[in-house]
Design an enzyme around this catalytic site. Sequence first.
Site, PDB file in Angstrom:
ATOM      1  CE  LYS A 212      -2.314   2.349   3.218  1.00 37.69           C
ATOM      2  NZ  LYS A 212      -2.348   3.709   2.594  1.00 37.69           N
ATOM      3  N   GLY A 265       7.700   5.802   7.231  1.00 41.11           N
ATOM      4  CA  GLY A 265       6.678   6.816   7.432  1.00 41.11           C
ATOM      5  C   GLY A 265       6.890   7.521   8.759  1.00 41.11           C
ATOM      6  CB  SER A 266       4.720   9.741  10.698  1.00 39.08           C
ATOM      7  OG  SER A 266       3.609   9.000  11.170  1.00 39.08           O
ATOM      8  CB  THR A 267       7.792   8.650  14.983  1.00 39.83           C
ATOM      9  OG1 THR A 267       9.075   8.855  14.379  1.00 39.83           O
ATOM     10  CG2 THR A 267       7.979   7.972  16.325  1.00 39.83           C
ATOM     11  CB  VAL A 269       1.902   6.152  11.135  1.00 41.42           C
ATOM     12  CG1 VAL A 269       1.408   4.910  10.403  1.00 41.42           C
ATOM     13  CG2 VAL A 269       1.004   7.334  10.804  1.00 41.42           C
ATOM     14  CD  GLU A 293      13.779   6.025   7.553  1.00 40.74           C
ATOM     15  OE1 GLU A 293      13.687   7.001   8.337  1.00 40.74           O
ATOM     16  OE2 GLU A 293      13.509   6.089   6.359  1.00 40.74           O
ATOM     17  CB  CYS A 327      13.272  10.475   7.249  1.00 44.27           C
ATOM     18  SG  CYS A 327      13.992   9.278   6.131  1.00 44.27           S
ATOM     19  CD  GLU A 425      10.003  13.906  11.011  1.00 40.51           C
ATOM     20  OE1 GLU A 425      10.812  13.371  10.248  1.00 40.51           O
ATOM     21  OE2 GLU A 425       9.004  13.309  11.490  1.00 40.51           O
TER      22      GLU A 425
END
Length: 541
Positions: A212, A265-267, A269, A293, A327, A425
Amino acid sequence: MSTGFFKVPQPTNEPIYSYAVGSSERQLLQDTLHTLRNKQVEVPMRIQGKSVQGSKKVAMTCPHDHQHILGYYYEGGKKEIAEAIESALSAKAAWAALTWQERVSIFLKAADLSANKYRMELNARTMLGQSKNAYQAEIDSACEWVDFLRFNAHYAAQIYADQPISSPGVWNRLEYRPLEGFVYALTPFNFTAIAGNLPAAPAMMGNTVVWKPAPQQIYSAALLMQILEEAGLPAGVINLVFADGPEAGEVVFKHRDFAGIHFTGSTKVFQTIWQNIGNNIANYKSYPRIVGETGGKDFVVAHASADVKALVTGLIRGAFEYQGQKCSAASRAYVPASLWPAVKSQLQADLAKIKVGGTEDFGNFVNAVIDQKAFDKITSYIQEAKNSKEVEVIVGGGFDASRGYFVEPTVLLTTNPHYRTMEEEIFGPVLTIYVYPDQDWVATLGLVDQTSAYALTGAIFSQDAYALSEAAKALENAAGNLYLNDKCTGAVVGQQPFGGARASGTNDKAGSYLNLLRWVSPRTVKEVFSSPTDFRYPFLG
């Protein structure tokens, strides 16, 4: 290297095209951009090798020209996610039964297709759909993607060749089995190469995948899928789906055969995903592999001996290439007071030369941020900084979303090393600088280490060998990728394996054999040629 009767081609990093004025590749890329801008495409999901249209039709637009529609994709829901999982499970036995050489050959062919036949279209789609300039697209969607495929083939050969020793009369061996179940690849908008590698790496090791991609990257993801299928990837090995994230997670993370996730993706999530996996841990056939990551609050720290021009170049490239949407992007810097006047002057002079605009104009260094949500978040930080007594805007601070989501490269100077933009961030073209007294070098290293929850990348600039070594030791756990006298972005597959720890992820090092090891479950086999026939040992008499 040689394994059995097969030799895997020795990988080398894909050469980077310059797209210099007057070059043939520049003209070819410009022609491709023109063609794609004038041709809308429709992108269905790919499940069991077939096109599947979900019920929701969604427009794909250019971030730098958000009224221009590149095409549409068809988003599905829980039904299509469930179908993709069943497709992956049904394809698993035949895919895993192939020799590893037969699997690897498909990805090597995909690498050649990407490096040659589809190079310009991959770059053009990334430029239009993700607003990357020609160079940023080239090093991503062409070079890094091709490098992932070729180096992973090399690393797979190394893994399969690694076997235990055997004593006389015994043959010991390791079988590197794929995980039992399906792998879920959840991929980001900012790198086409990462979006392709996250499903491809587990698949190369014999796994089948539900992939996805981020909605903002579907325009280029569709071409990656086309390339893989043209290279001979069997139906069902990788299933490309578009769906709401939480809705997809409801199906994926409750499935008994969920075997692992490959995530960038984001921390926030990622932590939610980990929590969901933990809540369902008793339901799974095997303990899932969790590889992720996530974010970064990446630092640049300069010693008084640093070369000012090298430092400023590292700051500008590290902070503002691809609008800071890496990132690994530099977003906080620590500059000694003795260097600050020269650094400030050089920053202002260099940034005054940078042009902001669409990707089709090759004179633009900075393009648009990815969407309205990102624009609103980034500009809220800038607005707050403008109103803060602790911050001075040194460069930039402007923004405009009337045609595209444009944010000027912005440099903030703060008197508070714990001001929000030093710790949180932002994921945009905002760099915050704190000027420290030269004599506080050691204390500043402690500040750099302790300020952020993240530990992805960092850079140290110093011409003093002792200071460089001191900083590297002090910041041992502050970055998974540490750069000495260079910008903190731009990891190259096979050269700088990428990943960080703390809140930045599981540090499983994409671009190395370490990542591929996460997608196999070894079985040890011991075969005895002459089996014992008496239970008694000599010491018994």
